[in-house]
Structures are given as C-alpha cells and as structure tokens.
Design an enzyme around this catalytic site. Structure first.
Site, PDB file in Angstrom:
ATOM      1  CG  HIS A 213      45.588 -31.051  40.774  1.00 30.78           C
ATOM      2  ND1 HIS A 213      46.850 -31.337  40.353  1.00 30.78           N
ATOM      3  CD2 HIS A 213      44.747 -31.722  39.940  1.00 30.78           C
ATOM      4  CE1 HIS A 213      46.801 -32.160  39.316  1.00 30.78           C
ATOM      5  NE2 HIS A 213      45.534 -32.399  39.043  1.00 30.78           N
TER       6      HIS A 213
ATOM      7  CG  ASP B  68      40.825 -32.246  40.901  1.00 25.26           C
ATOM      8  OD1 ASP B  68      40.195 -32.536  39.858  1.00 25.26           O
ATOM      9  OD2 ASP B  68      41.817 -32.892  41.279  1.00 25.26           O
TER      10      ASP B  68
END
Length: 423
Positions: free
Chosen positions: A230, A302
C-alpha cells in the site's frame, strides 16, 4: 467431472477481437474465433462483454480466524468473486497469527472449507507479529503467498535484516508494511491541509518512505524479493523507481482509493479512514504516474472490513480500514482507463498478470491453464451502494459515486463463482 463451458464471442481485452473459449475439466481447452460447441457444453453468450484473466489481489483481510464478526473466508471470497477476483492473498493479522505449522493449519482448514476462489495466506514475518523473533521461513514458505507482518512495520533493522536473509534463502516474497512508529505522533489522517484546517492529528509522509528506504537497502544487501504494501507517497514511488533502476528485487502496490482521492476529498466519516491515509494531490499524481510506467507494479485493495459500529466514530476514533474488492475494477478503470491515462491491457497487467507472476501463477489465456476468467461490461455505469455489498464490511470512500466497468461473471477453475444475473 466439471461441466464443459463455451464462452462465445467475448472481446479479447488486449486485441479487441472476438474470441471463443472452451473450458473442460476446469482448464482452458481451446481459445480461438468461431469454435464449435462441444456436446453438452454450457454456452455463455458473451457478446458485448470483454474477457479478462481472473483478477489477483495481493493484499486483503478476511479476518478469519479470530474476527469473524468483521468478515469470514466465505463472505470475503464471495465479495472477491463479485469483484472479478479469482485469487487473493490474505494478511496475517488474524488470531491465531499464522506463525507456525499449527497456527497456519487453522486458517488453511477454514479456506479449504469455505473459500469460493483461491485464497493464499501470508505467514507472518515474526512470532505473533511482535517484530522480535522471526518464524521458520523454510518450514512455511511452500504453503504461503509470502511473509508479512502487515498492520505493523518491523521496527528493528536487525530483525528485518535477519528476516530478509532467511526469506531470500527460500525464494519467497516478503510483503512489507512500511511504517516508522516513532514518527506517527498518534496521527490518523494525512498530515496535510485538511488535517490542519480541521484540527486533526496528521500522519507524516516520512513515516512511510523512511522505512521504504531502509527496506530497499536491506533487500539490496540480502537479495530478498521485497514487495512494498500500500504505497501512498510520492517519495516512496521515487525510491522504488530508483531501486529498480539499480536492479534491486523490489515491487510495490497501491490501492484504488489512492489513485482516486486526495486529502481535499476527506469527510468527517470513518469510511475515509485507512492506513496509510489518503494523501495530497501531488502524491496521487505520483502514484498514477507510477502505475502508468510500471514503477508501481500492482493495484491491491487492502480490503479491510470492520463492523458498522467500529466505522461509525468519525475520522479520529473509527477503526483503520475500508473495503474494496467489489469496487476495485470499476474504480481503477474509471480513474485510469476512461480518461485515457492508460490502456485496458496495462490495467490488466497491474490487476492480474503482474500479481500472477509474483505468485508464480499461470496466465489463463494459455491453453492448459486453470480456467480463471472474468467477463466485464466496460460500458456499464453503476453507482456504489454499500448496502448491496456481499462483504460484511460496508465502509468505502466510493459510496454513492458513479463508476464505469462492471463485472458480469467470474469463473474460477472452470466453475462459475459469480454471475450478475444469478448462478
């Protein structure tokens, strides 16, 4: 024996030409134009639809074992199938933490009993994800997607160096959550204009990129395959780009929400709170440029479901994390392909082919491969209604937005696991 399927007159995602696919015994038996239907085959009329390889998400949270009130393997995999995903990799912040043979077996049993698609768990880097004692990499590597302590960064350089050396010896992937905890200062959104204007505590960009910098250095020294989770800052993109130019074995991902929003879009709602946070316009543009030129290798959601109560406490007090599996393709296509920033085939690389390569998975467009496909309607425009999600988590910054590009059908291992019109 699995049913034989003929996908008829789908548009090939890369060439744009009409193509037929015969799926037999769960594998791709033939792919060409104008194929005759095998006897007894189920025929899928795919005219007007585009055929993609099944999407792959390197970074999801399915919350089982331990936190099934947030999400389960069953509901998470159903959400993934609805989003066009045929493989996902689950992070180890579950209970028990998959840090041993026994603990990993608990998760593997849940996956075997409940998963609708291929679910590959990560094992943790350290025991109980405490950042202190490394796990048995050699003993676990063949059973997992890789190793990660996601949710927390490994703070000790000595421990991370030891981990990289051990993981490098197995050839496995180390998926790093890069975050310097001493720089967080109890922040919970980006340390930018919105935080300053509304009296919020900010998370500085350095808390991410400083550990990206360290982990790249350690990967270069060890030869470990490093994958950075991320990525949200322009500095991180620059560091990865530079490292790749030196031949470091480093890859990275970003999420659809980082390609779409900036901190100017924040609202006083928990659905805008995730870690790392949505950052500045300059960061967003750097991430988009990275996705376009391949510095950023993958788009990963995510996907991090929480209960409605946990996400109802505003920006300051809500739990970190938003869901994304059911919006990922539409959000990414709308942000990157519709305005002409990149082509569909490049988006497919970021959402399927490159993640497949990192995991050692075959390309479904090759004869003999497991039949993992998704059919999408690229012209379909739809509104994000979280109440309609099959995921137990409903918190998304995309709520109410209009997206283009809709998943119509997902096929995993030759079986239809999602159909917009019902199975």
């Amino acid at each position: 024996m699995k049913q034989t399927i003929l996908i008829k007159e789908a548009r090939h995602y890369a060439t744009g030409e009409a193509v037929d696919v015969i799926i037999a015994d769960g594998q791709v038996a033939a792919m060409a134009s104008s194929l005759p239907a095998p006897e007894g085959a189920a025929v899928i009329d795919a005219r007007g639809l585009t055929l993609l390889p099944g999407l792959v998400d390197l970074h999801v949270h399915f919350r089982e074992p331990g936190y099934s009130y947030k999400e389960t393997i069953k509901t998470g995999s159903e959400a993934a199938a609805r989003g066009g995903f045929t493989t996902v990799c689950t992070m180890p912040n579950v209970n028990p933490v998959p840090d041993s043979d026994e603990a990993l077996s608990v998760q593997e049993k849940l996956i075997s009993d409940n998963a609708l698609i291929q679910v590959l768990p990560y094992a943790s880097i350290t025991r109980r994800r405490l950042g202190e004692e490394t796990v048995d990499f050699a003993g676990l590597a063949h059973r997992v997607a890789g190793f990660s302590d996601d949710g927390t960064g490994v703070q000790s350089e000595q421990v991370m160096a030891e981990a990289m050396k051990g993981i490098a010896a197995t050839g496995a992937l180390l998926a790093a959550h890069c975050e310097v905890e001493s720089l967080l200062n109890k922040g919970y959104i980006h340390d930018g204009d919105y935080a300053a204007a509304h009296g919020h505590r900010g998370i500085c960009s350095e808390s991410e990129w400083k550990e990206v910098e360290r982990d790249i250095r350690l990967a270069e020294e060890s030869g470990c395959r490093l994958h950075i989770c991320h990525v949200s800052t322009k500095e991180s993109v620059d560091l990865v780009r530079d490292a790749k130019s030196r031949g470091v074995k480093v890859t990275c991902e970003t999420g659809p929400h980082y390609l779409w929003f900036t901190d100017a879009d924040l609202q006083e709602e928990g659905r805008f709170k995730m870690n790392p946070p949505i950052r500045s316009a300059a960061d967003r543009e750097a991430l988009r440029a990275g996705i376009i030129d391949g510095t950023v290798d993958a788009i990963a959601t995510d996907h991090a479901p929480h209960s409605a109560e946990e996400k109802s406490r505003g920006l300051e007090k809500s739990a970190m994390g938003v869901v994304g599996l059911e919006t990922s393709f539409g959000a990414s296509y709308t942000a990157m392909v519709v305005p002409g920033l990149m082509t569909l085939d490049k988006l497919v690389e970021r959402m399927s082919l490159t993640p497949r390569s990192l995991l050692g998975l075959p390309d479904p467009f090759e004869t003999g491969s497991p039949a993992d496909f998704v059919l999408v309607d690229l012209e379909s425009k739809w509104r994000v209604e979280p109440a309609e999600f099959v995921s137990m988590g409903k918190a998304t910054p995309f709520e109410g937005l209009a997206l283009q590009g809709e998943v119509v059908m997902t096929i995993h291992d030759g079986e239809i696991v999602y159909s917009r019109n019902g199975l």
